[in-house]
Design a protein around this motif. Sequence first.
Motif, PDB file in Angstrom:
ATOM      1  N   SER B 129       0.854  -1.195   0.000  1.00  0.00           N
ATOM      2  CA  SER B 129       0.000   0.000   0.000  1.00  0.00           C
ATOM      3  C   SER B 129       0.881   1.232   0.000  1.00  0.00           C
ATOM      4  O   SER B 129       1.954   1.242   0.590  1.00  0.00           O
ATOM      5  CB  SER B 129      -0.896   0.003   1.237  1.00  0.00           C
ATOM      6  OG  SER B 129      -1.365  -1.300   1.474  1.00  0.00           O
ATOM      7  N   ARG B 149       5.514   0.592  -6.626  1.00  0.00           N
ATOM      8  CA  ARG B 149       5.422  -0.079  -5.338  1.00  0.00           C
ATOM      9  C   ARG B 149       6.072  -1.447  -5.357  1.00  0.00           C
ATOM     10  O   ARG B 149       6.644  -1.885  -4.377  1.00  0.00           O
ATOM     11  CB  ARG B 149       3.962  -0.158  -4.889  1.00  0.00           C
ATOM     12  CG  ARG B 149       3.098  -1.120  -5.691  1.00  0.00           C
ATOM     13  CD  ARG B 149       1.647  -0.736  -5.593  1.00  0.00           C
ATOM     14  NE  ARG B 149       0.796  -1.703  -6.266  1.00  0.00           N
ATOM     15  CZ  ARG B 149       0.715  -1.826  -7.582  1.00  0.00           C
ATOM     16  NH1 ARG B 149       1.441  -1.062  -8.379  1.00  0.00           N
ATOM     17  NH2 ARG B 149      -0.092  -2.721  -8.116  1.00  0.00           N
ATOM     18  N   TYR B 150       5.987  -2.155  -6.491  1.00  0.00           N
ATOM     19  CA  TYR B 150       6.599  -3.485  -6.535  1.00  0.00           C
ATOM     20  C   TYR B 150       8.096  -3.422  -6.786  1.00  0.00           C
ATOM     21  O   TYR B 150       8.824  -4.337  -6.434  1.00  0.00           O
ATOM     22  CB  TYR B 150       5.901  -4.378  -7.556  1.00  0.00           C
ATOM     23  CG  TYR B 150       4.596  -4.911  -7.005  1.00  0.00           C
ATOM     24  CD1 TYR B 150       4.602  -5.838  -5.968  1.00  0.00           C
ATOM     25  CD2 TYR B 150       3.370  -4.461  -7.487  1.00  0.00           C
ATOM     26  CE1 TYR B 150       3.417  -6.310  -5.421  1.00  0.00           C
ATOM     27  CE2 TYR B 150       2.183  -4.926  -6.951  1.00  0.00           C
ATOM     28  CZ  TYR B 150       2.204  -5.850  -5.928  1.00  0.00           C
ATOM     29  OH  TYR B 150       1.034  -6.310  -5.384  1.00  0.00           O
ATOM     30  N   SER B 221      -2.416  -7.428  -9.240  1.00  0.00           N
ATOM     31  CA  SER B 221      -2.076  -6.857 -10.542  1.00  0.00           C
ATOM     32  C   SER B 221      -1.047  -7.768 -11.221  1.00  0.00           C
ATOM     33  O   SER B 221      -0.461  -8.632 -10.563  1.00  0.00           O
ATOM     34  CB  SER B 221      -1.470  -5.472 -10.339  1.00  0.00           C
ATOM     35  OG  SER B 221      -0.299  -5.590  -9.551  1.00  0.00           O
TER      36      SER B 221
HETATM   37  C1  LIG Z   1      -6.333 -10.662  -0.229  1.00  0.00           C
HETATM   38  C2  LIG Z   1      -5.630  -9.338  -0.053  1.00  0.00           C
HETATM   39  C3  LIG Z   1      -5.324  -8.899   1.240  1.00  0.00           C
HETATM   40  C4  LIG Z   1      -4.671  -7.680   1.445  1.00  0.00           C
HETATM   41  N1  LIG Z   1      -4.370  -7.277   2.722  1.00  0.00           N
HETATM   42  C5  LIG Z   1      -3.762  -6.079   2.928  1.00  0.00           C
HETATM   43  C6  LIG Z   1      -3.458  -5.641   4.243  1.00  0.00           C
HETATM   44  O1  LIG Z   1      -3.718  -6.293   5.246  1.00  0.00           O
HETATM   45  N2  LIG Z   1      -2.848  -4.438   4.407  1.00  0.00           N
HETATM   46  C7  LIG Z   1      -2.513  -3.661   3.337  1.00  0.00           C
HETATM   47  O2  LIG Z   1      -1.955  -2.580   3.533  1.00  0.00           O
HETATM   48  N3  LIG Z   1      -2.798  -4.044   2.073  1.00  0.00           N
HETATM   49  C8  LIG Z   1      -3.409  -5.227   1.855  1.00  0.00           C
HETATM   50  N4  LIG Z   1      -3.699  -5.626   0.559  1.00  0.00           N
HETATM   51  C9  LIG Z   1      -3.351  -4.714  -0.572  1.00  0.00           C
HETATM   52  C10 LIG Z   1      -2.104  -5.129  -1.294  1.00  0.00           C
HETATM   53  O3  LIG Z   1      -0.988  -5.082  -0.491  1.00  0.00           O
HETATM   54  C11 LIG Z   1      -1.759  -4.230  -2.491  1.00  0.00           C
HETATM   55  O4  LIG Z   1      -1.280  -3.017  -2.032  1.00  0.00           O
HETATM   56  C12 LIG Z   1      -2.906  -3.908  -3.358  1.00  0.00           C
HETATM   57  O5  LIG Z   1      -3.613  -5.052  -3.610  1.00  0.00           O
HETATM   58  C13 LIG Z   1      -2.392  -3.267  -4.646  1.00  0.00           C
HETATM   59  O6  LIG Z   1      -1.547  -4.150  -5.291  1.00  0.00           O
HETATM   60  P1  LIG Z   1      -2.017  -4.825  -6.650  1.00  0.00           P
HETATM   61  O7  LIG Z   1      -2.206  -3.678  -7.582  1.00  0.00           O
HETATM   62  O8  LIG Z   1      -0.921  -5.760  -7.070  1.00  0.00           O
HETATM   63  O9  LIG Z   1      -3.275  -5.569  -6.337  1.00  0.00           O
HETATM   64  C14 LIG Z   1      -4.346  -6.858   0.332  1.00  0.00           C
HETATM   65  C15 LIG Z   1      -4.655  -7.307  -0.945  1.00  0.00           C
HETATM   66  C16 LIG Z   1      -5.283  -8.521  -1.166  1.00  0.00           C
HETATM   67  C17 LIG Z   1      -5.582  -8.956  -2.573  1.00  0.00           C
END
Ligand SMILES: Cc1cc2nc3c(=O)[nH]c(=O)nc-3n(C[C@H](O)[C@H](O)[C@H](O)COP(=O)(O)O)c2cc1C
Lengths: 400, 454
Positions: B129, B149-150, B221
């Motif tokens: 996040s 972020r990644y 993503s």
């Molecule tokens: C199942 C699931 C649980 C997550 N739990 C948290 C969490 O506890 N705290 C947090 O800050 N972000 C959490 N995230 C958000 C992810 O860390 C990530 O920042 C967000 O999904 C954006 O990344 P993406 O674009 O790859 O999906 C969660 C995401 C998913 C899919």
Amino acid sequence: MSTPHPFSLGVALDGAGWHPSAWREPSSHPADLFTAAYWVDLVATAERATLDFATIEDSLALQSERFLVGDERTDEVRGRLDAVLIASRVAPSTSRIGLIPVATVTHTEPFHVSKAIATLDYVSEGRAGVQVKVSARADEAAHVGRRAHPGDVLVDDPAFRAFVDDAFEEAADAVEVIRRLWDSWEDDAEIRDAATDRFLDADKVHAIDFEGRFFSVRGPSITPRPPQGQPVVAALAHAAVPYRLAARAADVVFVTPADAVHARAILDEVREAERVVAREGEPLRVIADLVVLIDTPGGETGPDRLARLDALGRPLASDARIVAGSASTVADVVDDLAAAGFAGVRLRPGVATDDLPRIADDLAPELRRRGLIEPTTRTTLRGRLGLPEGFPSRYATPVA
Amino acid sequence: MTTRKQIILAAYVGGVNEHTAWEHPDAGSQIDFSTFRHVAQTAERGRFDYFFLAEGLALRARDGRIFDHDIAGRPDTLPVLAAIAAVTEHLGLVGTLNATFNEPYELARQIASLDHLSGGRAGWNVVTSFDAYTGANFRRGGFLPHAERYVRAEETVATVRELWDSWAADAIAADKDSGVFLRDGRAGEFSHHGSQFDIEGRFTVPRSPQGRPVIVQAGVSPQGRDFAASTADVIFSPYSKLAEGKAFSADIAERAVKFGRDPEHVKILPSAGFVLGDTREEAEEKARHILEQQLSDRTIQVTFEQVWNRDLSGYDLDGPVPDIDPDPEAPTFIQGRAFIFQDRFQTVRTWRELAEQRGLTLRGLAHEVARGPGYVGTPEQVADQLDTFVQEGGADGVVLGSHVVPSGLDEFVDRVVPLLQERGSLRTEYSGSTLRDNLGLPLPDAATHLASTH
Ligand SMILES: Cc1cc2nc3c(=O)[nH]c(=O)nc-3n(C[C@H](O)[C@H](O)[C@H](O)COP(=O)(O)O)c2cc1C
């Protein structure tokens, strides 16, 4: 006349003990230094001794012979675990003793420190404190990598002194943020009011909006106000600048008097620091550190133990006064410090696995006999240090 | 009899969300340690693999004002896990820790410390996040662009692993006779100079029981999937239906092979809830009631505002779906939620079509798209649904939360776990002592390598 607050007795835990060769004693189990069982055992012994608190040392660099630089020694304990986590692991296994881990506030986010100590207060049910530490080491800065450091310069180099002065200023700001975050939820912020579908009263959760010279932090905390409201903040200090940090930010300051004259001078200096920073409220609890090596029931005297350990490797050298002798010798020193006006003593066991049992079985009973320490019914760390309890958050509006 | 796939179970305390029913008569404290102890000990009694905590580094807000209707307030992740280590023996302890608002040196030493203090039960759920709202709570301030972020997360995990690997497994001699404590005076030495971190020195924590604690990843993503497939031991996924779960598993397996990994070594666990009844009807009735409690008017409004990124308080929940478009350019309206809608416009379009087809009001749509309580039925039916989901390849297990904290999980452990054990899909005793043992994951290469070459 009774003193205004209790005389407190604590212990400082560090690895196998404060003597560099402590780990080589027969009682020591150095292979277990990184296990939970080792720490649970030590703190249970300290609790059996009816001590008020145990501090747990920490640092973002490996232990070293010299104050500011690392080394490659292989004959002393090197390596340590995160002290906040040791304290948290120990908390459910103990029930009365205060737990004060060291946290280096120079490199750690105050938001993280605040919620970690609040959580330690929850898991210990009101027994948490924190000893805030300022980092002036180049190696620690290089471990974290965010901050410019003047590098390997002499301690009296102006660049280094400016760096250190700023680090202490910043630490005071960090503690201010930590404390405001603890208060950012009022005690009764959680209302669970089904009628209005509100879990929280949003008016009782406050942004802290801290803006300082070094950083800003908005808040509120994610963790509700901890059981003690304000867990205890402590600092170790040896000089004017750190005395001022303690006077501005701490409840307790650990100091290192070498003898009676020095002890009086330190108390004067600390009181002067309180005046300089215009400290309000409770006076600082000034607690003297002593390294102790106590006679064993087997007949080896403290001085003999010290001499034998000194001959094994690097002799013990310490910022704090070293007292080697019988429980009654140590009690005499504690007595003098109490009479001089100190609020307590923190014992640094020369060998953790030998001197802690001696503190529990010989020294503490002796101090009780002399009326220096008393049984207490207080269950919080603040209570045991004679600090006020049960006061509202600074953000609470007083009831009219 | 063919051997059945073992269901991986994690227990989750709903800390800050609308899924936990605080109005329920049995709802207890969300913050006292007794709550966490209860759930963890119940999970261990049910032979779960691990206990899991999510993380949120800012209180959630709507248009700048703190939310007041959902559960809020949570303890710090790692100290709670360390305390749970004191009251459990086998349960893994997985904490969510942000890669954006922490530095590798502190993450590495905290997680390795937890691994030591728990005898090898630590895991780290890496999240990314990144928003400025959360950043305002930190002295470094600021935030990362979504796209970076990644980059930071990958380098954070790689750096943390370098630190974990910096002590040989046998670095500590602790030989009292010879006076040799360390075999190597430079144990812990590291040097990392990358695009995100420029750090060097010596790490303070000796090699921990698992060598490398377990890495869990959440984020869906394409970059998130690559990160997971290349790096993670476990993925916390949002896909709890069989078809989407199978598709996700296949996608991750393909990516894992591309990175030279055995797909068997990447476990996938979606989150799930459950509702039990003595009959299917009773369970469904209960589930309906829970959903109604969860979807209060304000929760519904906020759920949609999150996607629209606009104030929708002027829209009647019993009226049609708003005909305005989302506003992706405006400042974030609902702040402090990790949210996973990849495309607001697409989501709104799909929802509108669904509402039109079925003649749904906004409220009806909310009920339709809510994830709901998950597995619903008699204990036999729930055991069957869950077992089928895992045996047919929907995932490797689930992260199980309950709508009542702390006692909700008891029912699952008392009534469903024995049925899963009878089927041979869940262990009756723990077979090892570490989280890797629980999950059936091998010791990492570096650990074996170091142990054998030093
Ligand atoms: C199942 C699931 C649980 C997550 N739990 C948290 C969490 O506890 N705290 C947090 O800050 N972000 C959490 N995230 C958000 C992810 O860390 C990530 O920042 C967000 O999904 C954006 O990344 P993406 O674009 O790859 O999906 C969660 C995401 C998913 C899919």
